[in-house]
Design an enzyme around this catalytic site. Sequence first.
Site, PDB file in Angstrom:
ATOM      1  N   GLU A 152       3.448  -7.917   3.061  1.00 38.82           N
ATOM      2  CA  GLU A 152       2.324  -7.964   2.117  1.00 38.82           C
ATOM      3  C   GLU A 152       2.127  -6.587   1.718  1.00 38.82           C
ATOM      4  OE1 GLU A 152       0.225 -10.483   1.604  1.00 38.82           O
ATOM      5  OE2 GLU A 152       1.098 -12.050   2.985  1.00 38.82           O
ATOM      6  N   CYS A 169      -6.298  -4.286  -1.180  1.00 38.27           N
ATOM      7  CA  CYS A 169      -5.079  -4.595  -1.927  1.00 38.27           C
ATOM      8  C   CYS A 169      -5.487  -5.621  -2.867  1.00 38.27           C
ATOM      9  CB  CYS A 169      -4.233  -5.279  -1.171  1.00 38.27           C
ATOM     10  SG  CYS A 169      -4.915  -6.692  -0.030  1.00 38.27           S
ATOM     11  N   GLU A 178      -1.025   0.827  -8.774  1.00 39.01           N
ATOM     12  CA  GLU A 178      -2.246   0.511  -8.046  1.00 39.01           C
ATOM     13  C   GLU A 178      -2.719   2.232  -7.585  1.00 39.01           C
ATOM     14  OE1 GLU A 178      -0.986  -0.441  -4.208  1.00 39.01           O
ATOM     15  OE2 GLU A 178      -2.698  -1.884  -3.882  1.00 39.01           O
ATOM     16  N   LYS A 200       2.495  -1.739  15.437  1.00 39.81           N
ATOM     17  CA  LYS A 200       2.101  -0.340  15.208  1.00 39.81           C
ATOM     18  C   LYS A 200       1.385  -0.338  13.976  1.00 39.81           C
ATOM     19  CE  LYS A 200       3.786   2.511  12.086  1.00 39.81           C
ATOM     20  NZ  LYS A 200       2.547   3.404  12.255  1.00 39.81           N
TER      21      LYS A 200
HETATM   22  P1  NAD Z   1       2.027   2.557   4.017  1.00 41.05           P
HETATM   23  O1  NAD Z   1       3.078   1.830   3.477  1.00 41.05           O
HETATM   24  O2  NAD Z   1       1.961   3.958   3.730  1.00 41.05           O
HETATM   25  O3  NAD Z   1       1.796   2.399   5.332  1.00 41.05           O
HETATM   26  C1  NAD Z   1       1.602   1.045   5.947  1.00 41.05           C
HETATM   27  C2  NAD Z   1       2.372   1.357   7.368  1.00 41.05           C
HETATM   28  O4  NAD Z   1       3.705   1.309   7.323  1.00 41.05           O
HETATM   29  C3  NAD Z   1       1.720   2.330   8.339  1.00 41.05           C
HETATM   30  O5  NAD Z   1       1.668   1.828   9.494  1.00 41.05           O
HETATM   31  C4  NAD Z   1       2.957   3.111   8.175  1.00 41.05           C
HETATM   32  O6  NAD Z   1       2.818   4.124   9.226  1.00 41.05           O
HETATM   33  C5  NAD Z   1       4.277   2.476   8.149  1.00 41.05           C
HETATM   34  N1  NAD Z   1       5.210   2.998   7.711  1.00 41.05           N
HETATM   35  C6  NAD Z   1       5.526   4.132   7.184  1.00 41.05           C
HETATM   36  N2  NAD Z   1       6.870   4.130   6.804  1.00 41.05           N
HETATM   37  C7  NAD Z   1       7.288   3.397   7.318  1.00 41.05           C
HETATM   38  C8  NAD Z   1       8.797   3.042   7.624  1.00 41.05           C
HETATM   39  N3  NAD Z   1       9.880   3.803   7.001  1.00 41.05           N
HETATM   40  N4  NAD Z   1       9.246   2.144   8.237  1.00 41.05           N
HETATM   41  C9  NAD Z   1       8.227   1.052   8.866  1.00 41.05           C
HETATM   42  N5  NAD Z   1       6.834   1.300   8.807  1.00 41.05           N
HETATM   43  C10 NAD Z   1       6.728   2.450   7.862  1.00 41.05           C
HETATM   44  O7  NAD Z   1       0.714   1.944   3.293  1.00 41.05           O
HETATM   45  P2  NAD Z   1      -0.888   2.319   3.478  1.00 41.05           P
HETATM   46  O8  NAD Z   1      -1.044   3.393   2.520  1.00 41.05           O
HETATM   47  O9  NAD Z   1      -1.195   2.242   4.913  1.00 41.05           O
HETATM   48  O10 NAD Z   1      -1.522   0.960   3.059  1.00 41.05           O
HETATM   49  C11 NAD Z   1      -1.800   0.978   1.782  1.00 41.05           C
HETATM   50  C12 NAD Z   1      -1.090  -0.206   0.739  1.00 41.05           C
HETATM   51  O11 NAD Z   1      -1.121  -1.476   1.518  1.00 41.05           O
HETATM   52  C13 NAD Z   1      -1.620  -0.374  -0.413  1.00 41.05           C
HETATM   53  O12 NAD Z   1      -0.525  -0.482  -1.315  1.00 41.05           O
HETATM   54  C14 NAD Z   1      -2.401  -1.741  -0.361  1.00 41.05           C
HETATM   55  O13 NAD Z   1      -2.305  -2.551  -1.620  1.00 41.05           O
HETATM   56  C15 NAD Z   1      -1.335  -2.307   0.764  1.00 41.05           C
HETATM   57  N6  NAD Z   1      -1.993  -3.574   1.420  1.00 41.05           N
HETATM   58  C16 NAD Z   1      -1.420  -4.988   1.136  1.00 41.05           C
HETATM   59  C17 NAD Z   1      -2.384  -5.925   1.950  1.00 41.05           C
HETATM   60  C18 NAD Z   1      -1.979  -7.406   1.380  1.00 41.05           C
HETATM   61  O14 NAD Z   1      -2.301  -8.380   1.847  1.00 41.05           O
HETATM   62  N7  NAD Z   1      -1.041  -7.480   0.393  1.00 41.05           N
HETATM   63  C19 NAD Z   1      -3.183  -5.741   2.624  1.00 41.05           C
HETATM   64  C20 NAD Z   1      -3.642  -4.428   2.596  1.00 41.05           C
HETATM   65  C21 NAD Z   1      -3.183  -3.408   2.396  1.00 41.05           C
END
Ligand code: NAD
Length: 492
Positions: free
Chosen positions: A249, A283, A384, A174
């Site tokens: 992550e 990130c 962040e 997803k």
């Molecule tokens: P997000 O948590 O809003 O969404 C991430 C994913 O989770 C999306 O596909 C979203 O549709 C899905 N999602 C949303 N609600 C969910 C639920 N209840 N159950 C399961 N999945 C669900 O994050 P984002 O805004 O897409 O990404 C930004 C964040 O990701 C930042 O905090 C960033 O630091 C982090 N990030 C971390 C790394 C790492 O390697 N640690 C890498 C990239 C991004």
Amino acid sequence: MRSSIFIDGEWRPASDGATREIRSPADGSLIATVSEGKIDDALAAIAAARSSFDSGVFTSWGWARRSALLATVADLLERDVELIAALESGDTGKRIIESKYDVADVAATFRHFAQLASEQHDKKIDSGIPHVSSRITYDAIGVCSLIGPWNYPLLQIAWKVAPALAAGCSFILKPSELTPSTAMHLLKLLEEAGVPRGVANLVTGAGSVIGDTLTTDPRVDFVSFTGGLSTGKRIMSKAAETVKKVALELGGKNPHIIFADADLDAATDFAVTAAFLHSGQVCSAGTRLILERSIHDQVVTEIVRRAKLIRLGGPTDLTAETGPLISEGHLKKVEEYLARGVQEGAKLLVGGVRSTAPELSRGWYFPPTILDNCDTSMYCVQEESFGPIMTVEVFESEEEAIRLGNDTIYGLSGAVWSKDNAKTERVSKALRHGTVWINDYGPYKPAAEWGGFKASGNGRELGEHGLQEYLEIKHIWTNNSPSKSGWFADGI
Ligand code: NAD
């Protein structure tokens, strides 16, 4: 309109026919209209993955054949680099050149896991009994839900898809609902490479609608998630109901520590790159600049000068150095975050207001922004922004630098600059972060584990551990000459 849901080897529309428009963050233009999956689609994808896994269709391939498959996928990714980069830049607004770098990293990820799969073998254990052999085998963990973010859409899912395939798992992928295009193309390449039907499934759609299904269904054995902290917490607690293994992550608030005895030319240059690359939507962005007090004025003057020079622009603007934020909603969050920082007493040195340049007016652009006079009691230092906002703190001693660097709930990455090797060694050991760069910022290798301490998550991607996440460990004990145990009297 593209049918973007791929289940059991077939592309299909959403079960209720719903669609979503994907619009360019660079200028608002329509990039694609894709299927918006719902719970029924997620359930169908889970059923397909479960049935393919239980049939043994992919685990029976063995490590060598799956290794060859991954190498083929890497070749196909390299063949399609232009197309994939265009898709990625369309969804994210990032420059084409950056998307091409990402595709190269994605191919390298598949090659890394192809190599690891080719080296995989059972482990012999000394049973201590001549007629008994004892060994550890590594089995595929089963059905995996793989959930990705929007900032490096294809790269972040590649870190999951490649080891899942190497291990012989079946999965439901997803991608972020904002950036599905490259995930769709990856699934086409997996089909072309010959991944068996039902092993690789894709459901596009909102996490708020299908996320719980993907993370709570008892037919799913493992959830690997990259995204924000609050979503990660929810997934972890939901997964507890079925004692599912979860790898997370999450975010980072990464300290970038510069001592006065560093190579200041290089360190200052990296300070700018670390914070403003991809407009801070990274990130591991070095958004917390932590300077030894004696060099504060000199370094800050230079980074402000450099921040003013950074040119914003869309994917095909050859003069641009960084692109837009992902959405209007995200831009508003970054603005609110900045306002809160200023209210708390941070001093705005540069940036801070949306660009009014006509060529940027239709996109979600925000300029590189620097906040001085910051300390760890402030929200802008602890949380962040995931945007182009750098905060500046100062320290007087090595101990204080370490204390500040660790004064965060996160622990993803950090860096330390000094020409004193003993000092950088001490500081790097003391920092509680999953990656520490010394006199550098940002590089990673597929062969090196990536992941966070503390609230930055659990588990690791890449490296050897990135494959182990997708494996169950089994001990097989074989008695080649069985005789009675003799434990209880047999009455004979
Ligand atoms: P997000 O948590 O809003 O969404 C991430 C994913 O989770 C999306 O596909 C979203 O549709 C899905 N999602 C949303 N609600 C969910 C639920 N209840 N159950 C399961 N999945 C669900 O994050 P984002 O805004 O897409 O990404 C930004 C964040 O990701 C930042 O905090 C960033 O630091 C982090 N990030 C971390 C790394 C790492 O390697 N640690 C890498 C990239 C991004």
